[in-house]
Write an enzyme that holds these catalytic residues in place. Structure first.
Site, PDB file in Angstrom:
ATOM      1  N   THR A   1       2.402  -2.386   6.989  1.00 20.83           N
ATOM      2  CA  THR A   1       2.774  -1.167   7.721  1.00 20.83           C
ATOM      3  C   THR A   1       4.020  -1.394   8.558  1.00 20.83           C
ATOM      4  OG1 THR A   1       1.152  -1.759   9.430  1.00 20.83           O
ATOM      5  CG2 THR A   1       0.472  -0.132   7.788  1.00 20.83           C
TER       6      THR A   1
ATOM      7  N   HIS B   1      -8.693  -4.398   2.153  1.00 19.78           N
ATOM      8  CA  HIS B   1      -7.368  -4.566   2.750  1.00 19.78           C
ATOM      9  C   HIS B   1      -6.596  -5.781   2.253  1.00 19.78           C
ATOM     10  CE1 HIS B   1      -6.882  -1.388   5.755  1.00 19.78           C
ATOM     11  NE2 HIS B   1      -8.202  -1.397   5.809  1.00 19.78           N
TER      12      HIS B   1
END
Length: 799
Positions: A652, A356
């Site tokens: 996001t 990530h």
């Protein structure tokens, strides 16, 4: 097709039964708090039964199941999400109206589930929704944190951490399953011996902690599927009655306290040895309980582990759950008697890993001595994995010592979790196209060169229905009026909205809807802070975890320069601008806390200046969380995605803001690159260096030269250093002038010029709304449904 049919009559009877027989009250006298609890109990039973049916169907067809391990799940509130996904929100609203109760009033009785911190946890929550919506059988695993990350309180501009007591009000969504408890062992010693060519392991004198599961259910939208999130609570495996009876109360109770500390709080500070040890305990606790549960579930269905890799996919989300790899090896070797090669073949087929971030702090490393003392058997297995792997690197791939050292799992008395993930998992993916390329050419370059088949990309996605269907009623209705309802199940259908880009009536409605959402947000700010913000000003939002690489201080430096310019040019034309921040800093991250204080100081200085505050405003959203996000995303107009190129894996928040019609002002970083591919750079505001330029500057970047040669930057930084509003920030000043690790000063002029371009564009509302419409129409690709479909087909091999 509606898979969740339940009549208004049935709901009413069910609700009354809960109120009368379980909560001991009458419908006519019950408080809203009791209505919230009774309704939540009804919904949990609906979800539990739906999950039971789905699991029976899954097992009867022998379908492969995915298990998603993540240290955090930022779930937000469950009641609203469940009602919308079950498609019973109107029926429930009608039932409550019969009693004079408003459904919207009940939502506020539920706290946000305090199980996560930021993007990683929110992604996990979005994936649970998407898995259920597409009828993929899945379970998520995490820890049932009693206090979650922390509740943020801003006191005199400083972040203060308070316990996030989410369980009162939240416990109704947790279904305890004590019969599924798993024992987890720490410490102790390992005895090994061989007998008839069989390797025996005797693990003894360990301390046992019991992992008790609590289930939270997540329904898919208009689907058969329900995902289950299993959360582990740590309890003592027993009570030392002998110590207690002889008066040694401290030791008797201390064992309980040490066990329960594991599930007290997410991410304890690790800037001391005790914190490091607790983090390691948390991570092993999570994976040992979860792997044990996965095996128990598999055995209950199939009675053998020979087909384990054919029926099970386990996903490691970031490096925190990496110890699941050696833990599964331990079970297969020690408990089940498989030989090493068979066990390792199973492990490498079962596990997949998502990276990530390229940030070094997320590529976890553990001190070998701490690890060996706390997890002696797991340490032995990792050491054997490392020995076999490095032997392979030397003898099969003929690598030199430097390359082998770089790729080793154990090196320099340090155990490297990311290396273990990459060498053991059959799939390694980044979370945007740019990020996946960076991990191949940089972070894991040596691995990629010898095992390129492992590496792939799955760009992140969001639970789009939550931020549109559930949170943006006006835009939902406009989309229904123009392109129908198909997008609710297939977000790619939002592209149909593109054909209205020149329809003045639709653009006018889009502008009206945005204003209504801004007014609702302004009302919330007035109600909670007493500050009035102008809904006709541009709402410019940067909401994300507070970290230097995300460059909230670039935003703050620019605001300070605007303030100085407005003071020098009080009669200049200026589009009123409200800058909105929401962010938590890690408790031990001092410079991040300084940046929060700087932003709040600027806010206070502007508020006290009547000549400026009608043109320029700052709002700092205290304790930013999912529920606040649901209010802000539909109202925001400019989306700040300003990380240094090459540092943000995906993001996001950029997707949620885009979905609500906000235009991105951002660098060519993370998923911004793909947003630009879909919407076109002409429909966003790109600034700053590209990742290649950043890379070429490393090693000879001189922020002091920029400081000395740029009057605007120098004036702003000098003010920060000397003091504004009675507060000086020498640490921020020194960091930016002397090192500037994320090249804030290098990108400042480009950012300021692009902000001016955005303001000029905002003056032409027809053009702005056209750009906004294009963003909404192209946001469907960034739905978690698409991302999960790619995981399921290409990585987990679910069919």
């Amino acid at each position: 097709m509606n898979y969740n049919l339940v009549s208004k009559k049935e709901l009413k009877a069910w609700l009354e039964d809960k109120l009368v027989n379980e909560l001991g009250t009458r419908p006519e006298t019950a408080s809203d708090a009791l209505y919230y609890k009774a309704l939540s109990m009804v919904v949990v039973e609906l979800l539990r039964e739906k999950n039971r049916r789905f699991q029976v169907d899954t097992n009867s067809h022998g379908r492969k199941q995915v298990y998603y391990l993540c240290m955090e799940f930022l779930m937000g509130r469950s009641l609203k999400n469940s009602l919308y996904n079950l498609e019973i929100v109107n029926e429930v609203r009608d039932v409550l109206a019969d009693y004079g109760v408003k459904l919207e009033a009940l939502y506020d009785y539920e706290p946000d589930a305090g199980l996560g911190n930021g993007g990683l946890g929110r992604l996990g929550a979005c994936f649970m929704d998407a898995l259920a919506t597409q009828d993929y059988p899945a379970m998520g695993y995490s820890i049932c944190y009693e206090y979650g990350i922390f509740k943020q309180k801003i006191v005199d501009g400083w972040q203060t951490e308070l316990p996030d007591c989410w369980l009162p009000g939240g416990e109704v969504w947790l279904a305890p399953r004590p019969e599924r408890s798993v024992d987890v062992h720490f410490g102790g010693e390992v005895e090994e011996f061989w007998d008839n060519n069989y390797h025996h392991v005797n693990y003894k004198n360990y301390t046992t902690v019991r992992a008790v599961p609590y289930d939270m259910f997540v329904s898919g939208y208009n689907s058969k599927g329900v995902s289950r999130l299993r959360l582990w609570k740590a309890t003592s495996a027993g009570f030392d009655m002998e110590s207690f009876n002889r008066g040694d109360y401290v030791n008797a109770l201390g064992a309980n306290s040490m066990a329960e500390a594991i599930s007290k709080i997410l991410y304890p500070n690790d800037n001391h040895n005790e914190g490091k040890a607790l983090r390691l305990r948390q991570q092993y606790f999570l994976v040992a309980a979860s792997v044990g549960d996965i095996i128990n579930r598999h055995m209950a269905t199939y009675g053998t582990l020979d087909n384990f890799a054919d029926k099970v996919a386990i996903h490691i989300n970031d490096t925190h759950p990496t110890l699941a790899i050696p833990e599964l090896m331990r079970v297969l070797l020690d408990d089940c008697g498989y030989n090493w090669d068979v066990a390792w073949n199973t492990v490498t087929r079962v596990f997949a890993y998502t990276n990530h971030t390229v940030m070094s702090e997320a590529l976890e490393k553990w001190n070998e001595d701490l690890f060996a003392s706390l997890l002696p058997r797991i340490y032995q297995i990792i050491r054997e994995i490392n020995n076999r792997f490095t032997y392979d690197l030397y003898n099969t791939y003929h690598l030199d010592c430097g390359r082998v050292e770089e790729m080793a799992v154990i090196s320099g008395r340090t155990i490297r979790m990311a290396n273990l993930c990459v060498m053991a998992c059959h799939s390694v993916n980044g979370v945007s196209k740019l990020h996946s390329e960076i991990i191949k050419r940089d972070v894991f370059r040596s691995f990629y060169e010898i095992m390129p088949q492992k590496f792939t990309n799955v760009t992140n996605g969001i639970a789009s229905r939550r931020w549109l269907y559930q949170s943006n009623e006006g835009l939902t209705q406009l989309l229904r009026d123009t392109i129908g309802n198909g997008w609710l199940r297939d977000m790619s259908e939002l592209t149909k909205f593109n054909k209205y880009a020149d329809d003045k009536r639709v653009l006018g409605r889009l502008e009206e809807i945005k204003l209504q959402n801004k007014e609702a947000f302004a009302d919330y700010i007035k109600k909670t802070t007493g500050v009035s913000i102008d809904p006709h000003s541009i709402f410019d939002a940067q909401v994300k975890r507070l970290h230097e690489y995300k460059r909230q201080h670039l935003n703050a430096l620019h605001i300070l320069s605007l303030y100085q310019w407005l003071k020098a040019n009080p009669n200049a034309e200026f589009t009123p601008h409200t800058f909105i921040f929401g962010a938590k800093a890690a408790p031990g991250y001092f410079l991040a806390k300084q940046i929060i204080k700087l932003i709040c100081t600027l806010r206070d200085v502007i508020e006290k200046d009547p000549a400026v505050r009608e043109k320029l405003r700052i709002v700092y959203l205290e304790d930013y969380r999912v529920t606040l996000s649901e209010l802000l995303m539909p109202a925001a107009e400019l989306s700040e995605q300003i990380s240094l190129a090459g540092t943000e894996a995906s993001g996001t928040g950029n997707m949620k803001l885009m979905l609500g019609g906000a235009l991105t002002i951002g660098t060519y970083d993370g998923a911004n690159v793909e947003i630009a591919e879909h919407v076109g750079e002409e429909n966003m505001f790109i600034f700053g260096m590209r990742a290649e330029e950043v890379e070429s500057l490393k090693g000879h970047y001189s922020p002091r030269a920029i400081y000395n040669g740029n009057r605007t930057i120098k004036a702003a930084l000098d003010a920060i250093n000397k003091g504004i509003g009675g507060n000086a920030f020498p640490d921020i000043y020194q960091s930016l002038v002397n090192s500037d690790p994320y090249m804030v000063l290098r990108d400042f002029d480009s950012y300021a010029a692009t902000q001016r371009k955005a303001m000029a564009t905002y003056a032409d509302q027809v053009k702005w709304q056209q750009m906004s419409l294009r963003n909404i129409a192209e946001s469907g690709y960034f739905c978690a449904d698409r991302a999960i479909h790619e995981y399921a087909q290409n990585i987990w091999n679910l069919r």
